[in-house]
Design a protein around this motif. Structure first.
Motif, short mmCIF file in Angstrom:
data_model
loop_
_atom_site.label_atom_id
_atom_site.label_comp_id
_atom_site.label_asym_id
_atom_site.label_seq_id
_atom_site.Cartn_x
_atom_site.Cartn_y
_atom_site.Cartn_z
N THR A 22 52.86 41.25 28.43
CA THR A 22 53.49 40.17 29.17
C THR A 22 52.92 40.09 30.59
O THR A 22 52.57 39.01 31.07
CB THR A 22 55.02 40.35 29.20
N LEU A 23 52.80 41.25 31.24
CA LEU A 23 52.19 41.28 32.58
C LEU A 23 50.73 40.83 32.51
O LEU A 23 50.26 40.11 33.39
CB LEU A 23 52.29 42.68 33.18
N TRP A 24 50.02 41.25 31.49
CA TRP A 24 48.63 40.87 31.28
C TRP A 24 48.51 39.35 31.20
O TRP A 24 47.66 38.74 31.85
CB TRP A 24 48.15 41.53 30.00
N VAL A 25 49.37 38.72 30.39
CA VAL A 25 49.33 37.26 30.22
C VAL A 25 49.68 36.56 31.53
O VAL A 25 49.04 35.58 31.91
CB VAL A 25 50.26 36.82 29.07
N ILE A 26 50.69 37.05 32.24
CA ILE A 26 51.07 36.45 33.52
C ILE A 26 49.90 36.50 34.50
O ILE A 26 49.57 35.50 35.15
CB ILE A 26 52.32 37.15 34.11
N LEU A 27 49.23 37.66 34.59
CA LEU A 27 48.09 37.78 35.49
C LEU A 27 46.93 36.89 35.06
O LEU A 27 46.26 36.28 35.90
CB LEU A 27 47.64 39.23 35.58
N ALA A 28 46.69 36.77 33.76
CA ALA A 28 45.61 35.90 33.28
C ALA A 28 45.91 34.44 33.59
O ALA A 28 45.01 33.68 33.98
CB ALA A 28 45.40 36.10 31.78
N VAL A 29 47.17 34.03 33.45
CA VAL A 29 47.54 32.65 33.77
C VAL A 29 47.42 32.40 35.27
O VAL A 29 46.92 31.34 35.69
CB VAL A 29 48.97 32.33 33.25
N LEU A 30 47.85 33.35 36.09
CA LEU A 30 47.70 33.20 37.53
C LEU A 30 46.23 33.12 37.93
O LEU A 30 45.86 32.32 38.80
CB LEU A 30 48.38 34.36 38.28
N MET A 31 45.39 33.90 37.28
CA MET A 31 43.96 33.83 37.55
C MET A 31 43.39 32.48 37.13
O MET A 31 42.53 31.91 37.81
CB MET A 31 43.23 34.96 36.84
N LEU A 32 43.89 31.95 36.03
CA LEU A 32 43.44 30.64 35.56
C LEU A 32 43.83 29.55 36.56
O LEU A 32 43.02 28.68 36.90
CB LEU A 32 44.06 30.35 34.19
N ILE A 33 45.04 29.63 37.09
CA ILE A 33 45.49 28.67 38.10
C ILE A 33 44.64 28.79 39.37
O ILE A 33 44.19 27.79 39.93
CB ILE A 33 46.99 28.88 38.41
N ARG A 34 44.38 30.03 39.79
CA ARG A 34 43.57 30.27 40.99
C ARG A 34 42.14 29.77 40.81
O ARG A 34 41.50 29.34 41.77
CB ARG A 34 43.56 31.76 41.31
N ALA A 35 41.65 29.81 39.58
CA ALA A 35 40.27 29.40 39.31
C ALA A 35 40.02 27.96 39.73
O ALA A 35 38.92 27.62 40.18
CB ALA A 35 39.96 29.58 37.83
N PHE A 36 41.02 27.12 39.59
CA PHE A 36 40.82 25.72 39.96
C PHE A 36 40.77 25.52 41.47
O PHE A 36 40.20 24.55 41.95
CB PHE A 36 41.89 24.85 39.30
N ALA A 37 41.34 26.47 42.23
CA ALA A 37 41.28 26.38 43.69
C ALA A 37 39.90 26.76 44.23
O ALA A 37 39.51 26.30 45.30
CB ALA A 37 42.35 27.29 44.31
N VAL A 38 39.17 27.59 43.48
CA VAL A 38 37.85 28.03 43.94
C VAL A 38 36.74 27.48 43.04
O VAL A 38 35.68 28.06 42.93
CB VAL A 38 37.78 29.58 44.00
#
Length: 152
Positions: free
Chosen positions: A49-65
């Motif tokens: 669950t933590l893994w998925v949350i971090l992967a989704v947060l990284m995916l969201i951050r990817a669009f900022a950079v």
């Protein structure tokens, strides 16, 4: 390749790996509960669950950079680590948690650039064995075992 594209690809790979691990946890051999009322998939569910949350947060951050250029990356290291992770998941069911984790860490730690001659061998051997002992004997949560050491 931009940082955003790199992070999107990495996030998607992490989500795919989490999905594969989640499917593995659904197998009948992991049903039941230990002496504390928790089944063998309780802790892995928390981690995934933590893994998925971090992967989704990284995916969201990817669009900022998205437009920022990524530093040069050795693709063979990335592909090698992906293959090593896949083999680790496969080998865990074949030779057990402890042995597959030792092999996995022996490959991954040096590939990521950490090569201290004393710390690496200790981490490669001690971390999986201590983790295995804590789960099996202290928490009563069975981990996949090697057919060679099933009597322990």
């Amino acid at each position: 390749m931009s940082k955003g594209l790199r992070d999107v690809l990495f996030s998607l790979a992490m989500l795919l790996a989490a999905g594969a691990l989640w499917l593995e946890m659904q197998k009948p051999q992991y049903e039941g509960s230990g002496p504390f009322g928790f089944g063998p998939i309780f802790f892995p569910q928390i981690l995934l669950t933590l893994w998925v949350i971090l992967a989704v947060l990284m995916l969201i951050r990817a669009f900022a950079v998205w437009r920022e250029p990524a530093p040069d990356m050795a693709w063979w290291v990335f592909i090698g680590l992906a293959v090593a992770t896949g083999l680790y998941i496969y080998l865990m069911g074949q030779i057990g948690f402890a042995l597959s984790s030792i092999v996995f860490l022996a490959v991954v730690i040096p590939a990521l650039g950490y090569r201290h001659p004393i710390v690496v061998p200790l981490a490669v051997v001690l971390f999986p064995l201590i983790t295995w002992y804590a789960f099996v004997y202290l928490l009563g949560i069975p981990l996949p075992t090697s057919p060679w050491f099933a009597r322990f």
